[in-house]
Scaffold this motif. Structure first.
Motif, PDB file in Angstrom:
ATOM      1  N   VAL A  31     -43.106 -41.501  23.733  1.00 25.57           N
ATOM      2  CA  VAL A  31     -41.875 -40.851  23.282  1.00 25.57           C
ATOM      3  C   VAL A  31     -42.174 -39.918  22.109  1.00 25.57           C
ATOM      4  O   VAL A  31     -41.676 -38.781  22.048  1.00 25.57           O
ATOM      5  CB  VAL A  31     -40.817 -41.895  22.884  1.00 25.57           C
ATOM      6  CG1 VAL A  31     -39.606 -41.228  22.232  1.00 25.57           C
ATOM      7  CG2 VAL A  31     -40.378 -42.702  24.103  1.00 25.57           C
ATOM      8  N   GLU A  34     -43.555 -36.597  22.958  1.00 25.08           N
ATOM      9  CA  GLU A  34     -42.544 -35.681  23.488  1.00 25.08           C
ATOM     10  C   GLU A  34     -41.624 -35.156  22.397  1.00 25.08           C
ATOM     11  O   GLU A  34     -41.184 -33.998  22.438  1.00 25.08           O
ATOM     12  CB  GLU A  34     -41.713 -36.399  24.548  1.00 25.08           C
ATOM     13  CG  GLU A  34     -40.610 -35.551  25.144  1.00 25.08           C
ATOM     14  CD  GLU A  34     -39.754 -36.322  26.143  1.00 25.08           C
ATOM     15  OE1 GLU A  34     -38.635 -35.855  26.425  1.00 25.08           O
ATOM     16  OE2 GLU A  34     -40.192 -37.388  26.610  1.00 25.08           O
ATOM     17  N   LYS A  35     -41.341 -35.988  21.381  1.00 27.42           N
ATOM     18  CA  LYS A  35     -40.280 -35.670  20.431  1.00 27.42           C
ATOM     19  C   LYS A  35     -40.750 -35.137  19.083  1.00 27.42           C
ATOM     20  O   LYS A  35     -39.996 -34.399  18.419  1.00 27.42           O
ATOM     21  CB  LYS A  35     -39.425 -36.926  20.176  1.00 27.42           C
ATOM     22  CG  LYS A  35     -38.734 -37.490  21.419  1.00 27.42           C
ATOM     23  CD  LYS A  35     -37.690 -36.530  21.951  1.00 27.42           C
ATOM     24  CE  LYS A  35     -36.940 -37.132  23.142  1.00 27.42           C
ATOM     25  NZ  LYS A  35     -35.930 -36.191  23.682  1.00 27.42           N
ATOM     26  N   VAL A 116     -38.681 -36.293  10.678  1.00 23.60           N
ATOM     27  CA  VAL A 116     -38.474 -37.453  11.558  1.00 23.60           C
ATOM     28  C   VAL A 116     -38.561 -38.721  10.719  1.00 23.60           C
ATOM     29  O   VAL A 116     -39.395 -38.832   9.816  1.00 23.60           O
ATOM     30  CB  VAL A 116     -39.533 -37.506  12.683  1.00 23.60           C
ATOM     31  CG1 VAL A 116     -39.331 -38.748  13.550  1.00 23.60           C
ATOM     32  CG2 VAL A 116     -39.493 -36.245  13.535  1.00 23.60           C
ATOM     33  N   LEU A 149     -35.386 -42.173  14.894  1.00 22.49           N
ATOM     34  CA  LEU A 149     -35.672 -42.915  16.123  1.00 22.49           C
ATOM     35  C   LEU A 149     -35.698 -44.406  15.785  1.00 22.49           C
ATOM     36  O   LEU A 149     -36.453 -44.838  14.918  1.00 22.49           O
ATOM     37  CB  LEU A 149     -37.008 -42.479  16.718  1.00 22.49           C
ATOM     38  CG  LEU A 149     -37.402 -43.086  18.071  1.00 22.49           C
ATOM     39  CD1 LEU A 149     -38.370 -42.168  18.812  1.00 22.49           C
ATOM     40  CD2 LEU A 149     -38.062 -44.471  17.936  1.00 22.49           C
ATOM     41  N   GLU A 201     -29.407 -39.433  21.993  1.00 15.85           N
ATOM     42  CA  GLU A 201     -30.105 -39.763  23.236  1.00 15.85           C
ATOM     43  C   GLU A 201     -30.475 -41.245  23.258  1.00 15.85           C
ATOM     44  O   GLU A 201     -30.822 -41.831  22.227  1.00 15.85           O
ATOM     45  CB  GLU A 201     -31.380 -38.913  23.348  1.00 15.85           C
ATOM     46  CG  GLU A 201     -32.108 -39.024  24.672  1.00 15.85           C
ATOM     47  CD  GLU A 201     -33.310 -38.100  24.766  1.00 15.85           C
ATOM     48  OE1 GLU A 201     -33.991 -38.122  25.805  1.00 15.85           O
ATOM     49  OE2 GLU A 201     -33.584 -37.369  23.787  1.00 15.85           O
ATOM     50  N   SER A 211     -35.293 -46.625  23.020  1.00 12.08           N
ATOM     51  CA  SER A 211     -35.498 -45.736  21.888  1.00 12.08           C
ATOM     52  C   SER A 211     -34.188 -44.977  21.699  1.00 12.08           C
ATOM     53  O   SER A 211     -33.736 -44.276  22.616  1.00 12.08           O
ATOM     54  CB  SER A 211     -36.656 -44.762  22.138  1.00 12.08           C
ATOM     55  OG  SER A 211     -37.899 -45.408  22.025  1.00 12.08           O
ATOM     56  N   ILE A 213     -32.159 -42.132  19.637  1.00 10.09           N
ATOM     57  CA  ILE A 213     -32.382 -40.935  18.837  1.00 10.09           C
ATOM     58  C   ILE A 213     -31.069 -40.532  18.168  1.00 10.09           C
ATOM     59  O   ILE A 213     -30.091 -40.188  18.843  1.00 10.09           O
ATOM     60  CB  ILE A 213     -32.895 -39.754  19.706  1.00 10.09           C
ATOM     61  CG1 ILE A 213     -34.113 -40.180  20.540  1.00 10.09           C
ATOM     62  CG2 ILE A 213     -33.197 -38.551  18.824  1.00 10.09           C
ATOM     63  CD1 ILE A 213     -35.366 -40.407  19.761  1.00 10.09           C
TER      64      ILE A 213
END
Length: 217
Positions: A31, A34-35, A116, A149, A201, A211, A213
């Protein structure tokens, strides 16, 4: 839970936490690949515990600067030792961050805010009231386009998504600690809304985890 599972023990340096962390780190890494941002940014981990996750992730993102934190300073030496042993030069010294004590929520300044923030496997052993503090702190520390996250097992609208999650909840509840058990995503959404955040998400993860978001509205 199978017979190879160590006895339930939430202490960050326990065999159980190490076992659970080894099971979930690859899916979470997927994940993050990707994020996470592609440009140099700062990433904060809340409740880093032993440091196993941040030290596993950091080598995959050499352009990012990772910041471990925890309310328990007892774990800081373990975090530092892992970083040294693994040669992780993009991990900062751990900082004391207690979500129940706003005076520990350092002011990073607008140019040093975090892109993040991530937090792994805290809510099954933390009171749901911590969600309010987490969202308030995240709103304070995140860039406007940043995200939080949160990984772990949760209920959805008061229901367990699988029998195994209900079994895990019952196991946690049987320990006799009032706040232990799977929390509801709806309560996290409410806490987020109270502090200008929203659930962006939901990502289904292996072993019936999620997960989540969250970002600023």
């Amino acid at each position: 839970m199978n017979q190879e599972t160590p006895p339930l023990d939430p202490h960050p340096l326990s065999e159980y936490v190490a076992w659970a962390g080894g099971r979930n780190r690859e899916p979470i890494l997927g994940v993050l690949k990707e994020k996470l941002p592609k440009d140099p940014e700062r990433v904060l981990e809340m409740a880093s515990g032993s440091g196993m996750h941040i030290n596993y992730f950091a080598p995959h993102f050499e352009h990012l600067h990772f910041h471990p934190s925890d309310m328990d300073t007892e774990v800081f030496d373990n975090i530092r030792n892992l970083a040294t042993q693994q040669g992780n030069n993009n991990i900062a010294d751990p900082v004391h961050l207690d979500l129940t004590s706003p005076d520990t929520w350092f002011n990073p300044g607008p140019e040093k805010s975090f892109a993040v923030i991530f937090c792994i496997n805290i809510f099954q052993v933390a009171p749901i009231s911590i969600a309010d503090s987490m969202m308030k702190c995240a709103s304070h520390l995140l860039k406007d386009d940043g995200f939080l996250l949160i990984y772990g097992p949760f209920q959805i609208e008061g229901k367990f998504t699988t029998d195994s999650n209900k079994e895990f909840h019952d196991t946690l509840s049987s320990a006799g600690v009032a706040e232990w058990g799977l929390k509801d995503i709806a309560d996290l959404k409410k806490a987020a809304a109270d502090h200008g955040m929203e659930l962006k998400e939901i990502i289904d993860m292996p072993s019936n985890n999620f997960s989540l978001i969250f970002g600023k509205k």
